[in-house]
Motif scaffolding. Structure first.
Motif, PDB file in Angstrom:
ATOM      1  N   TYR A  60       0.950  -1.254  -0.002  1.00  0.00           N
ATOM      2  CA  TYR A  60      -0.171   0.022   0.102  1.00  0.00           C
ATOM      3  C   TYR A  60       0.956   1.216   0.114  1.00  0.00           C
ATOM      4  O   TYR A  60       1.081   1.953   1.045  1.00  0.00           O
ATOM      5  N   ASP A 528      -9.733  -2.392  -5.002  1.00  0.00           N
ATOM      6  CA  ASP A 528      -9.771  -0.982  -4.521  1.00  0.00           C
ATOM      7  C   ASP A 528     -10.957  -0.389  -5.493  1.00  0.00           C
ATOM      8  O   ASP A 528     -11.074   0.835  -5.271  1.00  0.00           O
ATOM      9  N   TYR A 534      -6.536  -5.169  -7.319  1.00  0.00           N
ATOM     10  CA  TYR A 534      -5.438  -4.348  -6.629  1.00  0.00           C
ATOM     11  C   TYR A 534      -4.193  -5.414  -6.435  1.00  0.00           C
ATOM     12  O   TYR A 534      -3.050  -5.111  -6.663  1.00  0.00           O
TER      13      TYR A 534
END
Ligand code: SF4
Lengths: 577, 206
Positions: A60, A528, A534
């Motif tokens: 992330y 996402d 993602y």
């Protein structure tokens, strides 16, 4: 114990450091890194989650975090427990779980290789799929490959106007390569394989006359007829005895996950075919389940039945092939496998008739199937499962199982104890041949498997012979399921709603798993909220089953290593992904 | 001996000895021998290898073309059937295997991956086709090519062999045939031929 009971108990046990993951669409718990060891130990010893199935990571960059994601199960059945540990992206360190769950070994190495998460305390944290010296950690979101074009597909250049220049033309070297700044190839010293050989503990023995013997290191593969593809084994020997053995993989690392995170959800379907290329329909199944969980879509009855039929046929032909190749490995060169392939071809005919392709079926869609069964195919399947396949399975059994050479090469060899099988996160036939009756179709039923009568094949000796024979058992059980399914299959729709080619998927994560022919095949997805995943991770049974390979081979003779490997039944497309 | 397999036309053979005599050229008989015993290297890379096995098995049986003797050692092989995705990690091994094969040797790129990178072309560990490493004689399209397609490709290879002449084939020319330089695994795959270009690029930056 209900879910909330469990949460309370967990809370009482860990008032600090364990919090529920409350991000939208996420589940499970977030554990503080310094509590992880304690938490995992308690999980295994007090909460009965004795099986750590999957370890992976997610990057992330916006939050500056890397997250390790773990999925644990009870071998007595039930749903998964997800827990996560977050760490700083710049200096990502997480304690290794290898002492508590040794099955985390290769998976942690993979997460280090591809994401750069350092697992402190891991005794052998080397790259596993790429090679030492490779630049960067490719699954990080800001890492771009040489042929990088854009973050998401479909690329602007291809749609709606097709203005495509070949990737080679854009690369300064005209090939799929890139180098770090100021890289001087002449000064560059290859990292070599010292780390690999260093990991194989060196021995020195002294015999009774005081004569010292060094141990020999040998390599088998990556090009070797019995490694089932491009797989390599490095071992140290004492005479002919294996002292230590390390699998070396990555020779078929095709970057599934990186490509998968760029693809749209549907574009990934044909890629899953190429994971375990012997059983593409099971792979489709696992992936479809994971995505369907995310979008919350139902599958019509008829489609469920067809899915089950296809998945079980896949299992039958996979096991036939596995048995054939295993017999090859122990020296019955090609005759048994010719028999096995003969039957496999008949199943492939069905696949070709139904899906249009013999091997790469690309047949499942989210919420249904690509097309219905064509006329006549059901009759063909019926003929196979009521007549031909049971007969031929018995015939194989009769020809092979009592064969003296086969028995003397396999009975009691390559032993994997029940505890070790669980410890090393072995799955599928390898786990069940060691006496653990764990089959996801029963333990955590998906699709419509709860409707069929079948036994979970299990054997208790944990040797090569049992791992061979359990495949025959499983073929028979699959045929039972098939017989019921072709009798019960209803008429009706095969797709919920309109087929969807491009869709937005709600935010969140999901883990879909099926009992593939080789073991638990899981897909971990993070969305996402856009049309592309993602994070897309495959829990590959072939890969994780190899964790137990080294320990199983210790003390055996070189020739037996090949038999042990054959009995695990790996497919390199899935091992290396 | 089959008449049309080996006989060169244009020579009149008296009727009495037609059954026992053939008139042919050296090229013809040399190629006939080679094309009927092409031994492939037993070497599977990926999914395509499974179709290769299926082609070798009972139903399609490429031993009909004299190709059933798969040799695990490159020293005894005539044909490298590149059946699958060529990865960077595997690239040095493939070149080394090719170099170890004795002449005459042929390479067939089976499937999309071996021909050009296939579905995984954009991958960071994938070489866009085996012809980036070694010369290829026949390309077979498909993902995977069906056994029929593979057999068709192998027949094409036989036709190619038929067309060669002992006077011009490279392995009977003077001098040694140079081995192909083995690429190295660095921060990325390093082709020996691109080392000057990499150096130049580094200097420009500096
Ligand atoms: S061409 Fe297709 S089937 Fe062949 S190796 Fe590549 S992905 Fe697999």
């Amino acid at each position: 114990m209900t879910e909330s009971d469990f949460a309370t108990r967990l809370n009482d046990r860990f008032p600090e450091g364990v919090t529920a993951d409350e991000r939208e669409g996420y589940q499970g718990y977030i554990i503080a890194a310094d509590k992880l060891i304690e938490f995992a130990t308690a999980l295994r010893d007090e909460f009965e989650f004795d099986y750590l199935s999957s370890v992976t990571g997610v990057d992330y960059p916006d939050e500056g975090k890397l997250e390790a994601v773990y999925h644990a199960y009870k071998t007595i059945g039930g749903a998964e427990l997800v827990f996560k540990v977050q760490t700083d992206r710049e200096n990502p360190e997480i304690p290794s779980l290898i002492d508590i769950y040794p099955g985390a070994d290769f998976q942690e190495r993979e997460a280090w290789d591809l994401l750069g998460i350092k697992f402190t305390g891991h005794p052998d944290l080397r790259r596993i799929l790429l090679w030492e010296g490779f630049e960067g950690h490719p699954l990080r979101k800001d890492w771009q490959e040489a042929y990088y074009e854009a973050d998401k597909k479909p690329f602007k250049s291809r749609w709606p106007k097709a203005e495509y220049t070949r990737a080679e033309a854009k690369n300064p070297y005209g090939a799929n390569v890139k180098y770090p700044d100021k890289f001087d190839p002449e000064k560059w010293v290859p990292e070599g394989e010292d780390a690999l050989y260093g990991s194989l503990a060196k021995y020195e023995t002294t015999d009774k006359d005081g004569l010292k013997t060094d141990h020999l290191t040998v390599n088998l593969g990556p090009q070797h007829p019995s490694t089932h593809g491009v797989f390599r084994i490095a071992a140290t020997l004492d005479g002919e005895k294996i002292m230590n053995l390390n699998p070396v993989m990555g020779y078929l690392h095709r970057n599934h996950e990186k490509i998968g995170e760029r693809n749209t959800y549907l574009q990934n379907m044909p890629f899953t075919d190429r994971l375990d290329y012997l059983s593409s329909l099971s792979n489709n199944f696992g992936y479809a389940i994971a995505v369907e969980k995310l979008i919350g879509i139902e599958v019509p009855e008829r489609a469920e039945y067809i899915r089950v039929i296809m998945a079980e046929l896949t299992r039958v032909q996979n096991h036939l092939f596995a048995i054939g190749m295993f017999l090859n490995d122990i020296g019955a060169f090609f005759t048994p496998s010719l028999y096995a392939i003969e039957e496999r071809e008949l199943v492939l005919d069905v696949f070709e008739m139904v899906t249009g392709s013999r091997m790469m079926c690309n047949y499942l869609r989210f919420g249904g199937l690509a097309r219905d069964l064509p006329d006549g195919s059901l009759q063909k399947i019926r003929d196979l499962v009521f007549d031909r396949l049971p007969r031929k399975t018995d015939e194989m059994d009769r020809f092979l199982s009592e064969n003296e050479i086969l028995r003397s090469r396999t009975v009691g060899q390559g032993y994997l104890s029940t505890e070790d099988a669980i410890k090393y996160s072995a799955a599928g036939p390898v786990l069940r041949a060691s006496g653990v009756p764990y089959d996801i179709r029963r333990a955590d039923p998906y699709s419509i498997y709860d409707r069929f009568k079948f036994d979970v094949a299990v054997r208790y000796n944990g040797d090569i012979y049992d791992r061979y024979y359990i495949r025959l058992d499983e073929i028979r059980e699959s045929i039972k399921i098939l017989q019921q399914a072709v009798e019960q299959i209803p008429e009706g729709e095969i797709q919920t709603g309109k087929p969807r080619y491009q869709m937005k998927v709600p935010k969140g994560e999901s883990y879909g798993r099926v009992e593939g022919p080789k073991g638990e095949l899981g897909f971990y997805l993070v969305s996402d909220g856009t049309g592309n995943p993602y994070r897309y991770h495959v829990r590959a049974p072939s890969f994780i089953n190899l964790t137990a390979f080294g320990p199983m081979c210790k003390g055996l003779k070189v020739a037996d290593v090949v038999a042990v490997l054959g009995s695990i039944d790996i497919v390199l497309g899935e091992t290396d992904r | 001996m089959e008449k049309e397999g080996i006989n060169s036309p244009g020579y009149e053979i008296p009727e009495e000895i037609e059954g026992v005599v053939s008139i042919t050229s050296i090229d013809r008989i040399y190629n006939w021998g080679r094309r009927s015993s092409v031994w492939p290297l037993m070497f599977g890379l990926a999914c395509c290898a499974i179709e290769m096995i299926a082609t070798a098995a009972g139903r399609y049986d490429f031993s009909r073309f004299g190709m059933e003797v798969m040799r695990p050692s490159p020293r005894q092989a005539d044909l490298m059937l590149v059946s699958g995705t060529v990865t960077k990690k595997m690239a040095p091994t493939i070149v080394r295997l090719y170099n170890q094969m004795p002449e005459p040797k042929y390479v067939v790129a089976m499937g999309a991956c071996a021909s050009g990178g296939g579905p995984f072309k954009e991958g960071y560990n994938v070489v866009s086709g085996v012809d980036k490493l070694i010369p290829v004689d026949v390309y077979i399209p498909g993902c995977p090519p069906t056994p029929q397609a593979l057999i068709n490709g192998l027949i094409k290879l036989q036709e190619k062999i038929d067309g060669q002449s002992i006077k011009t084939v490279r392995w009977y020319q003077k001098g040694d045939t140079a081995a192909i330089p083995v690429p190295m695994l660095g921060p990325d795959l390093i082709y020996q031929s691109s080392i000057p270009a990499i150096k130049e690029a580094a200097q420009e930056e500096a």
